[in-house]
Write a protein that holds these residues in place. Structure first.
Motif, mmCIF file in Angstrom:
data_model
loop_
_atom_site.group_PDB
_atom_site.id
_atom_site.type_symbol
_atom_site.label_atom_id
_atom_site.label_comp_id
_atom_site.label_asym_id
_atom_site.label_seq_id
_atom_site.Cartn_x
_atom_site.Cartn_y
_atom_site.Cartn_z
ATOM 1 N N VAL A 139 0.123 -6.780 22.464
ATOM 2 C CA VAL A 139 0.664 -6.439 23.673
ATOM 3 C C VAL A 139 1.974 -7.167 23.915
ATOM 4 O O VAL A 139 2.296 -8.169 23.593
ATOM 5 C CB VAL A 139 -0.463 -6.681 24.770
ATOM 6 C CG1 VAL A 139 -1.641 -6.008 24.399
ATOM 7 C CG2 VAL A 139 -0.786 -8.052 25.065
ATOM 8 N N ARG A 140 2.558 -6.534 24.687
ATOM 9 C CA ARG A 140 3.819 -7.171 25.425
ATOM 10 C C ARG A 140 3.323 -8.321 26.479
ATOM 11 O O ARG A 140 2.476 -8.209 27.248
ATOM 12 C CB ARG A 140 4.570 -5.938 26.315
ATOM 13 C CG ARG A 140 5.942 -6.409 26.851
ATOM 14 C CD ARG A 140 6.789 -5.237 27.458
ATOM 15 N NE ARG A 140 7.219 -4.659 26.431
ATOM 16 C CZ ARG A 140 8.509 -4.781 25.860
ATOM 17 N NH1 ARG A 140 9.415 -5.749 26.259
ATOM 18 N NH2 ARG A 140 8.902 -3.863 25.111
ATOM 19 N N TRP A 141 4.139 -9.510 26.153
ATOM 20 C CA TRP A 141 3.823 -10.466 26.912
ATOM 21 C C TRP A 141 4.855 -11.015 27.637
ATOM 22 O O TRP A 141 5.942 -10.970 27.568
ATOM 23 C CB TRP A 141 3.193 -11.549 25.890
ATOM 24 C CG TRP A 141 2.808 -13.058 26.231
ATOM 25 C CD1 TRP A 141 1.864 -13.225 27.070
ATOM 26 C CD2 TRP A 141 3.357 -14.008 25.738
ATOM 27 N NE1 TRP A 141 1.791 -14.751 26.976
ATOM 28 C CE2 TRP A 141 2.748 -15.146 26.193
ATOM 29 C CE3 TRP A 141 4.557 -14.343 24.804
ATOM 30 C CZ2 TRP A 141 3.268 -16.421 25.950
ATOM 31 C CZ3 TRP A 141 4.825 -15.856 24.690
ATOM 32 C CH2 TRP A 141 4.091 -16.819 25.190
ATOM 33 N N TRP B 132 0.869 -12.576 22.976
ATOM 34 C CA TRP B 132 0.824 -11.391 22.265
ATOM 35 C C TRP B 132 -0.387 -10.781 21.905
ATOM 36 O O TRP B 132 -0.806 -9.710 21.801
ATOM 37 C CB TRP B 132 1.815 -11.117 21.008
ATOM 38 C CG TRP B 132 3.313 -11.555 21.559
ATOM 39 C CD1 TRP B 132 4.277 -10.664 22.222
ATOM 40 C CD2 TRP B 132 3.931 -12.632 21.327
ATOM 41 N NE1 TRP B 132 5.151 -11.075 22.277
ATOM 42 C CE2 TRP B 132 5.278 -12.417 21.807
ATOM 43 C CE3 TRP B 132 3.761 -13.752 20.836
ATOM 44 C CZ2 TRP B 132 6.314 -13.290 21.692
ATOM 45 C CZ3 TRP B 132 4.553 -14.817 20.615
ATOM 46 C CH2 TRP B 132 5.780 -14.839 21.216
ATOM 47 N N SER C 111 9.677 -9.688 29.964
ATOM 48 C CA SER C 111 8.507 -9.423 29.046
ATOM 49 C C SER C 111 8.835 -9.251 27.710
ATOM 50 O O SER C 111 10.144 -9.143 27.407
ATOM 51 C CB SER C 111 7.715 -8.000 29.373
ATOM 52 O OG SER C 111 8.596 -7.199 29.202
ATOM 53 N N GLY D 195 -0.147 -6.724 30.432
ATOM 54 C CA GLY D 195 0.672 -5.736 30.119
ATOM 55 C C GLY D 195 1.498 -5.156 31.266
ATOM 56 O O GLY D 195 2.203 -3.993 31.297
ATOM 57 N N ARG E 130 4.460 -4.650 34.074
ATOM 58 C CA ARG E 130 5.672 -4.387 34.074
ATOM 59 C C ARG E 130 6.294 -4.401 35.426
ATOM 60 O O ARG E 130 5.955 -3.276 36.165
ATOM 61 C CB ARG E 130 6.574 -3.453 33.231
ATOM 62 C CG ARG E 130 5.880 -3.670 31.715
ATOM 63 C CD ARG E 130 6.683 -4.468 30.880
ATOM 64 N NE ARG E 130 7.971 -4.276 30.761
ATOM 65 C CZ ARG E 130 8.783 -3.554 30.001
ATOM 66 N NH1 ARG E 130 8.163 -2.847 29.158
ATOM 67 N NH2 ARG E 130 10.062 -3.581 30.049
#
Length: 257
Positions: free
Chosen positions: A177-179, A16, A149, A46, A48
């Protein structure tokens, strides 16, 4: 100004987090004359769905540190949380002693695990959670999306904890951040701690990697024949923010020996 007599510091960040999350620590270390390297791990890019994981992170760290030691640098590696999994997996064979035996310059003089995972080959972070019978807590702590994620549900309370001003904590958490949460379930292939000197920073109020986990990790290292120098901070999971000066002092103690 960087002091060329000092070792180069390399930080492997946690899940993160991104390099900006450590600006308080890197600033404090740089003010002492250290050159600090802290690359962003690909698993925190980040994207996706996620297109990078533990092994992508390990390759980046391996290549980066290898370039430093091949240039003759003495490197101290500081690993935070998940960063311990990455560093352990990435840095085998890069120790000062191992390189000296091959008549090669440079190398890693110390591995500093800051409330970080240091597990045997073939083990994942989540194996430690399973070992303690806490898998039922995983969905309460982590918010996983369908693409694996994830976000941390309560980063201020469970991850950061006490020790910093509210404005500092807000700014810190805003860097997250999204991890790629799948990285927590991936097993390491290597264990650099087997042949590089190790220090471990315990965080006694940690609710992300509880003290019992940390102590168990160190016990495992010692059982494997690894001599571990330990330090203890009365703080949560992010001493880089909440106990910055203490972390700097520990790093300098490790370096001095």
């Amino acid at each position: 100004m960087v002091n060329e007599a000092k070792p180069t510091l390399f930080i492997v960040h946690g899940g993160w987090h991104v390099p900006e999350s450590y600006k308080k620590l890197t600033g404090a270390l740089e003010s002492r004359g250290y050159e600090v390297h802290l690359p962003r791990l690909p698993s925190a890019n980040g994207t996706r769905p996620p297109n990078a994981d533990l092994f992508t992170d390990s390759l980046l760290v391996r290549n980066y540190v290898e370039s430093l030691v091949q240039a003759g640098r003495t490197v101290v590696v500081i690993m935070h949380s998940y960063g311990g999994q990455v560093g352990s997996n990435a840095l085998c064979g890069l120790g000062l002693q191992a390189r000296a035996k091959q008549f090669l310059p440079g190398g890693i003089s110390h591995l500093i695990y800051m409330t970080a995972y240091a597990v045997p080959e073939g083990s994942a972070m989540m194996d430690k959670v399973k070992e303690f019978g806490n898998m039922d807590l995983v969905p309460l702590v982590f918010d996983f999306a369908d693409d694996d994620s994830c976000l941390f549900r309560d980063p201020k309370g469970l991850m950061v904890g006490h020790g910093a001003e509210k404005s500092e904590v807000d700014a810190y958490v805003n860097t997250f951040v999204r991890w790629n949460g799948k990285s927590m379930y991936q097993a390491t292939e290597h264990a650099a701690w087997r042949d590089i000197p190790v220090s471990y920073i315990y965080t006694t109020a940690d609710m992300t990697v509880p003290l019992a986990y940390q102590q168990n990790i160190v016990k495992g290292l010692e059982k494997a024949g690894c001599k571990v120098q330990t330090f203890e901070l009365e703080t949560g999971h992010c001493p880089n923010l909440t106990a910055t000066e203490d972390v700097v002092q520990i790093v300098e103690k490790v370096i001095i020996g």
